[in-house]
Design a protein around this motif. Structure first.
Motif, short mmCIF file in Angstrom:
data_model
loop_
_atom_site.label_atom_id
_atom_site.label_comp_id
_atom_site.label_asym_id
_atom_site.label_seq_id
_atom_site.Cartn_x
_atom_site.Cartn_y
_atom_site.Cartn_z
N GLU A 108 -5.12 4.64 -0.86
CA GLU A 108 -3.93 3.88 -0.46
C GLU A 108 -3.02 4.73 0.42
O GLU A 108 -2.89 5.93 0.23
CB GLU A 108 -3.18 3.37 -1.68
N GLY A 151 -3.18 0.52 -4.56
CA GLY A 151 -4.15 0.09 -5.55
C GLY A 151 -5.53 -0.20 -4.99
O GLY A 151 -6.36 -0.79 -5.69
N GLU A 174 -9.19 -0.86 -9.17
CA GLU A 174 -9.45 -1.24 -10.56
C GLU A 174 -10.90 -1.64 -10.78
O GLU A 174 -11.37 -1.66 -11.92
CB GLU A 174 -8.51 -2.35 -11.02
#
Length: 188
Positions: A108, A151, A174
């Protein structure tokens, strides 16, 4: 009991023995497969990384550039199309996809530029030419570039025909299952 019926019972047992051996082999195979999945072992059949047996190792901290990771792709229209085209295998990730094995090349906040090649913060990434069509001549559209959002990570494979973030863009961090360790592989 006559001699003929005794032979018939013995013959029946000998005929059932191969079936029992096959069933025991299948049951053993299923136990091995489920145990392997539970322990993080996966088979890779795509040439974007070496073919063979890999293991998912948990991340000890935050993901870093250069990490080779297993990642579940998000269930988006772009990945559904990729699955229909055969770029993705079926698996246990959301959307029914198998996890990808890719190298993290940007995190990021890093700037990605895509032209005929891939640049991260002005640094050219080797083995990252961008193709206009796939191996069957179907058109490929590339990610337009920009800053990797919070993220998310940008993924790459040095395999020339790899379908990676050059084409689908950054993916949510994630979805990273862990680091990818080669166990028993073959590079064609």
């Amino acid at each position: 009991m006559t001699n003929g019926s005794a032979r018939s019972g013995t013959t029946r047992r000998w005929r059932q023995r191969p079936l029992l051996v096959v069933l025991a082999g299948l049951l053993s195979s299923l136990v091995i497969v489920f145990y392997g999945l539970a322990c993080g072992y996966r088979l890779n059949w795509t040439p974007s990384q070496s073919l063979g047996l890999w293991r998912i190792r948990p991340l000890a901290g935050a993901v870093a550039t250069g990490d080779l990771v297993f990642v579940c792709p998000p269930d988006t229209p772009r990945f559904r199309e990729a699955h229909m085209r055969g770029y993705l295998r079926a698996g246990l990730c959301p959307g029914g996809y198998g996890p990808l094995i890719k190298t993290v090349v940007a995190l990021e906040g890093q700037r990605v530029e895509i032209g005929h090649k891939l640049e991260i913060d002005g640094r050219v990434i080797a083995h990252a030419n961008v193709r206009k069509s796939d191996g069957r001549g179907r058109p490929l559209s590339s990610f337009k570039g920009g800053v990797v959002p919070a993220g998310h990570v940008f993924l790459h494979s040095s395999f020339s025909a790899s379908w990676d973030s050059r084409y689908f863009g950054p993916v949510p961090a994630e979805g990273i299952l862990g680091l990818a360790d080669a166990v028993l592989t073959y590079a064609p």
